[in-house]
Design an enzyme around this catalytic site. Structure first.
Site, PDB file in Angstrom:
ATOM      1  N   THR A  12     -23.586  -8.682 -23.900  1.00  0.00           N
ATOM      2  CA  THR A  12     -22.570  -8.959 -22.874  1.00  0.00           C
ATOM      3  C   THR A  12     -21.149  -8.979 -23.435  1.00  0.00           C
ATOM      4  O   THR A  12     -20.195  -9.203 -22.699  1.00  0.00           O
ATOM      5  CB  THR A  12     -22.852 -10.307 -22.186  1.00  0.00           C
ATOM      6  OG1 THR A  12     -22.863 -11.350 -23.179  1.00  0.00           O
ATOM      7  CG2 THR A  12     -24.193 -10.281 -21.475  1.00  0.00           C
ATOM      8  N   GLY A  13     -20.984  -8.744 -24.745  1.00  0.00           N
ATOM      9  CA  GLY A  13     -19.664  -8.735 -25.354  1.00  0.00           C
ATOM     10  C   GLY A  13     -18.950  -7.410 -25.160  1.00  0.00           C
ATOM     11  O   GLY A  13     -19.501  -6.452 -24.600  1.00  0.00           O
ATOM     12  N   VAL A  15     -18.022  -5.073 -27.377  1.00  0.00           N
ATOM     13  CA  VAL A  15     -18.668  -3.966 -28.081  1.00  0.00           C
ATOM     14  C   VAL A  15     -20.072  -3.722 -27.541  1.00  0.00           C
ATOM     15  O   VAL A  15     -20.495  -2.571 -27.401  1.00  0.00           O
ATOM     16  CB  VAL A  15     -18.699  -4.227 -29.597  1.00  0.00           C
ATOM     17  CG1 VAL A  15     -19.499  -3.152 -30.315  1.00  0.00           C
ATOM     18  CG2 VAL A  15     -17.282  -4.283 -30.156  1.00  0.00           C
ATOM     19  N   ARG A  40     -25.519 -18.868 -22.686  1.00  0.00           N
ATOM     20  CA  ARG A  40     -24.546 -18.811 -21.580  1.00  0.00           C
ATOM     21  C   ARG A  40     -24.739 -17.576 -20.710  1.00  0.00           C
ATOM     22  O   ARG A  40     -24.472 -17.607 -19.506  1.00  0.00           O
ATOM     23  CB  ARG A  40     -23.117 -18.834 -22.121  1.00  0.00           C
ATOM     24  CG  ARG A  40     -22.725 -20.106 -22.844  1.00  0.00           C
ATOM     25  CD  ARG A  40     -21.234 -20.109 -23.160  1.00  0.00           C
ATOM     26  NE  ARG A  40     -20.837 -18.937 -23.920  1.00  0.00           N
ATOM     27  CZ  ARG A  40     -20.913 -18.844 -25.246  1.00  0.00           C
ATOM     28  NH1 ARG A  40     -21.392 -19.857 -25.958  1.00  0.00           N
ATOM     29  NH2 ARG A  40     -20.518 -17.750 -25.873  1.00  0.00           N
ATOM     30  N   CYS A 130     -14.195  -1.312 -38.291  1.00  0.00           N
ATOM     31  CA  CYS A 130     -13.604  -0.290 -37.418  1.00  0.00           C
ATOM     32  C   CYS A 130     -12.471   0.473 -38.097  1.00  0.00           C
ATOM     33  O   CYS A 130     -12.385   1.705 -38.007  1.00  0.00           O
ATOM     34  CB  CYS A 130     -13.124  -0.912 -36.112  1.00  0.00           C
ATOM     35  SG  CYS A 130     -12.109  -2.382 -36.305  1.00  0.00           S
ATOM     36  N   SER A 160      -8.056  -5.600 -29.136  1.00  0.00           N
ATOM     37  CA  SER A 160      -9.482  -5.566 -28.824  1.00  0.00           C
ATOM     38  C   SER A 160     -10.327  -5.669 -30.079  1.00  0.00           C
ATOM     39  O   SER A 160     -11.518  -5.979 -30.000  1.00  0.00           O
ATOM     40  CB  SER A 160      -9.838  -4.286 -28.057  1.00  0.00           C
ATOM     41  OG  SER A 160      -9.466  -3.138 -28.802  1.00  0.00           O
ATOM     42  N   GLY A 161      -9.717  -5.437 -31.236  1.00  0.00           N
ATOM     43  CA  GLY A 161     -10.427  -5.668 -32.490  1.00  0.00           C
ATOM     44  C   GLY A 161     -10.807  -7.124 -32.685  1.00  0.00           C
ATOM     45  O   GLY A 161     -11.681  -7.447 -33.497  1.00  0.00           O
ATOM     46  N   ARG A 230      -1.722  -6.615 -36.898  1.00  0.00           N
ATOM     47  CA  ARG A 230      -2.137  -6.659 -35.496  1.00  0.00           C
ATOM     48  C   ARG A 230      -0.911  -6.370 -34.622  1.00  0.00           C
ATOM     49  O   ARG A 230       0.152  -6.956 -34.819  1.00  0.00           O
ATOM     50  CB  ARG A 230      -2.707  -8.023 -35.138  1.00  0.00           C
ATOM     51  CG  ARG A 230      -3.348  -8.090 -33.756  1.00  0.00           C
ATOM     52  CD  ARG A 230      -4.685  -7.380 -33.725  1.00  0.00           C
ATOM     53  NE  ARG A 230      -5.718  -8.080 -34.485  1.00  0.00           N
ATOM     54  CZ  ARG A 230      -6.903  -7.537 -34.775  1.00  0.00           C
ATOM     55  NH1 ARG A 230      -7.202  -6.320 -34.382  1.00  0.00           N
ATOM     56  NH2 ARG A 230      -7.789  -8.217 -35.479  1.00  0.00           N
ATOM     57  N   HIS A 237      -6.909   1.735 -32.904  1.00  0.00           N
ATOM     58  CA  HIS A 237      -6.185   1.385 -34.130  1.00  0.00           C
ATOM     59  C   HIS A 237      -5.434   2.612 -34.644  1.00  0.00           C
ATOM     60  O   HIS A 237      -5.933   3.747 -34.553  1.00  0.00           O
ATOM     61  CB  HIS A 237      -7.150   0.922 -35.222  1.00  0.00           C
ATOM     62  CG  HIS A 237      -7.826  -0.375 -34.947  1.00  0.00           C
ATOM     63  ND1 HIS A 237      -7.440  -1.249 -33.951  1.00  0.00           N
ATOM     64  CD2 HIS A 237      -8.891  -0.973 -35.571  1.00  0.00           C
ATOM     65  CE1 HIS A 237      -8.233  -2.317 -33.972  1.00  0.00           C
ATOM     66  NE2 HIS A 237      -9.119  -2.171 -34.937  1.00  0.00           N
ATOM     67  N   ASN A 310     -11.012   1.874 -31.493  1.00  0.00           N
ATOM     68  CA  ASN A 310     -11.750   0.959 -32.369  1.00  0.00           C
ATOM     69  C   ASN A 310     -13.031   0.433 -31.760  1.00  0.00           C
ATOM     70  O   ASN A 310     -13.989   0.108 -32.483  1.00  0.00           O
ATOM     71  CB  ASN A 310     -10.862  -0.222 -32.767  1.00  0.00           C
ATOM     72  CG  ASN A 310     -10.317  -0.963 -31.561  1.00  0.00           C
ATOM     73  OD1 ASN A 310      -9.533  -0.406 -30.783  1.00  0.00           O
ATOM     74  ND2 ASN A 310     -10.701  -2.214 -31.379  1.00  0.00           N
TER      75      ASN A 310
END
Length: 335
Positions: A12-13, A15, A40, A130, A160-161, A230, A237, A310
């Site tokens: 569910t993440g 990536v 969760r 990445c 998003s990294g 960042r 990236h 990435n």
């Protein structure tokens, strides 16, 4: 073609969801699919190839069933605990965390660079960082032709990294709200600090690029240094890479090698001007290279600019490509 039972930890993440998207796009033949996540998310639904699956809580018994591939994108601590369990149960694990990358018994694989290493696994294969993935794809043709003596990496990495926490920090900052995750505001800013600081002032991210590049090329002689930054970009990236080759090179030969390289697209015409940017790389699986030029300050050195998504090439797609390598080898052996 055989269909495969695939488990996905961290389904569910950011990536994990992208891995599902890539599995569908690349037509990986799936028989059973087991989405795994924390308590969760357990009970929620995920659709894969128009079939609905229920997310299960990841636990010690999750792999007590026939599983061909177990993809992990749930963080290093989770991988350290559950990856060995999955491997002992007979699954081939492709792990996106840093937990096993530098383990000498675990191959670190970028299919465009060292696909054969994937076949030397003992049940676990590591997906590189990445920022390392896109760099070595761009450097592979240069390494093959001229060797590499030294690399200077300067990265400009999207939020998003850092997963959803990084994305939300940027969104909050744009709205004028205080940062919650990064040590300094990320909106309209640049933070030269990715992951924790280690010895001699380097961050863990910077040392990942150093150590992983050497391992992927199987060459500890390469001198490498890195600065990782960042920036307030959602996806993709960018990297400025300075390369000192072991042998003299011809720029025409460099450009031809880059244009012919697997997974690389050269976008380099300063008369237009044309060069890669994060927005153009977003949503693709390719590594874009531009601003290629001889370094006038050093012998046998050149500069290039490298951009890739990435979350896709830098994580999800590379993991699925590793599975494709193993599937292809299995199909070949069967025939």
């Amino acid at each position: 073609m055989k269909s495969y039972n695939i488990a996905l930890a961290g389904a569910t993440g950011v990536v994990g969801r992208k891995m599902i998207e890539v599995l569908e796009e690349r037509n990986i033949p799936i028989d059973n699919f087991y989405p795994l996540a924390s308590s969760r998310s357990a009970g929620s639904k995920i659709t894969v190839n128009d079939r609905e699956f229920t997310v299960e809580e990841l636990d010690e018994n999750s792999f007590d069933r026939p599983i061909d591939f177990a993809l992990f994108s749930a963080g290093g601590d989770v991988s350290l605990k559950f990856v060995p369990i999955a491997a002992r149960s007979g699954a081939i694990v492709i792990d996106n965390s840093s937990a096993f990358r530098m383990d000498p018994n675990v191959p670190l694989v970028v299919p465009e660079v060292n696909a054969a290493a994937a076949l030397q696994h003992n049940g676990i294969i590591a997906n590189p960082n990445c920022s390392t993935i896109q760099a070595v794809v761009a450097l592979k043709p240069i390494y093959d032709l001229f060797g590499i003596k030294r690399i200077v990496y300067t990265t400009f990495q999207s939020v998003s990294g850092s997963g959803l926490k990084g994305i939300k920090d940027l969104e909050r900052g744009i709205q004028g709200e205080p940062n919650d995750f990064y040590p300094k505001p990320i909106a309209y800013n640049a933070i030269p600090h990715i992951d924790v600081f280690m010895d001699e002032g380097y961050t863990k991210e910077e040392l990942k690029m150093v150590n992983e590049t050497r391992k992927i090329f199987s060459d500890d002689s390469i001198g490498i240094t890195a600065t990782c930054v960042r920036i307030p970009v959602l996806y993709s990236h960018s990297e400025s890479i300075n390369v000192e080759t072991a042998k003299p090179f011809d720029m025409q030969a460099v450009m031809e090698a880059l244009r012919d390289a697997e997974g690389v697209v050269v976008v380099d015409d300063v008369s237009i001007p044309s060069y890669p940017t994060p927005l153009e790389a977003e949503g693709t699986d390719l590594v874009y290279v531009g601003r290629v030029r001889r370094d006038l300050s050093a012998e046998n050195a050149l500069n290039l600019w490298c951009v890739a998504d990435n979350v896709r090439k830098g994580a999800a797609t590379n993991a699925v490509q590793i599975a494709e390598c193993l599937i292809a080898a299995s199909e070949l052996a069967a025939n």
